[in-house]
Design a protein around this motif. Structure first.
Motif, PDB file in Angstrom:
ATOM      1  N   ILE A 271      21.060  10.421  46.174  1.00  0.00           N
ATOM      2  CA  ILE A 271      20.213  11.612  46.083  1.00  0.00           C
ATOM      3  C   ILE A 271      21.344  12.722  45.552  1.00  0.00           C
ATOM      4  CG2 ILE A 271      18.407  10.979  47.274  1.00  0.00           C
ATOM      5  CD1 ILE A 271      19.666  12.534  49.629  1.00  0.00           C
TER       6      ILE A 271
ATOM      7  N   THR B 283      11.694  12.118  45.127  1.00  0.00           N
ATOM      8  CA  THR B 283      12.676  11.159  44.714  1.00  0.00           C
ATOM      9  C   THR B 283      12.962  10.517  46.179  1.00  0.00           C
ATOM     10  OG1 THR B 283      14.063  12.613  43.217  1.00  0.00           O
ATOM     11  CG2 THR B 283      14.989  10.702  44.232  1.00  0.00           C
TER      12      THR B 283
ATOM     13  N   GLY C 214       6.990  16.500  45.473  1.00  0.00           N
ATOM     14  CA  GLY C 214       8.146  16.766  45.754  1.00  0.00           C
ATOM     15  C   GLY C 214       8.366  18.173  46.574  1.00  0.00           C
TER      16      GLY C 214
ATOM     17  N   GLU D 167      19.631  15.510  43.173  1.00  0.00           N
ATOM     18  CA  GLU D 167      18.590  16.310  43.914  1.00  0.00           C
ATOM     19  C   GLU D 167      19.563  17.203  45.037  1.00  0.00           C
ATOM     20  OE1 GLU D 167      18.612  13.059  43.662  1.00  0.00           O
ATOM     21  OE2 GLU D 167      16.774  12.675  42.461  1.00  0.00           O
TER      22      GLU D 167
END
Length: 190
Positions: A116, A162, A146, A119
């Motif tokens: 991640i 995600t 999200g 992100e």
């Protein structure tokens, strides 16, 4: 009576439009309900103060669709949720907020941030503008949409839903290694 009726209508409307506050912490009125940008009604689960050394840095409030005191269940839930951070100290700036957030992601994931990392970079970027005492950050999660980040009620960015990101993000405050144990307990309503 005809004069009194419009007056009562105005008073009633004004009373209904006032936001109800669940509690006041360090000069911050914490609302008992919040609504996501998608219209989901959330209730205050709990709120407390983030401290570091002797400094009180921000008031953090957790909002859920229904109250829950189980941190793991909240982190894993696929329900709308929100955290608000009300900055109450001039000691917070973009640099130390970025540093603390990166540390929070590391702790929340046990160091497993690679999947991640993009992100996390995008989230950290939301704190790149100057931060001042009185600012409010809203971090809102909506399944399949999200995470949305807003500063002083103005949207900064959105991050796609995600796998693993939302869990790590809310884990900053609610994981087994939270930013602060007493803030975690307060957010869980304990």
């Amino acid at each position: 009576m005809k004069i009194l009726t419009p007056f009562l209508s105005i008073v009633l409307f004004a009373a209904m439009s006032l936001q109800t506050f669940a509690l006041e912490i360090r000069g911050v009125d914490v609302p008992e309900n919040r609504t996501t940008g998608a219209g989901d009604e959330l209730v205050l689960n709990g709120a407390g103060v983030r401290k570091k050394l002797m400094f009180k840095l921000y008031v953090g409030a957790l909002y859920l669709t229904e109250q829950n005191s189980e941190a793991d269940a909240i982190i894993a839930a696929e329900d709308p949720m929100m955290i608000e951070l009300h900055i109450i100290s001039s000691k917070i700036n973009s640099e130390n907020m970025t540093s603390a957030t990166l540390e929070g992601f590391e702790k929340a994931t046990g160091g497993a941030t690679e999947a991640i990392s993009e992100e996390i970079k995008q989230f950290i970027n939301a704190f790149s503008a100057p931060i001042t005492k009185g600012d409010k950050f809203t971090i809102c999660y909506k399944p399949e949409m999200g995470v949305t980040i807003a500063k002083n009620d103005e949207k900064i960015d959105s991050i796609a839903d995600t796998p693993g990101f939302k869990e790590a993000l809310f884990g900053i405050w609610l994981s087994d290694e939270p930013a602060q144990e007493t803030l975690k307990a307060a957010m869980l309503g304990q």
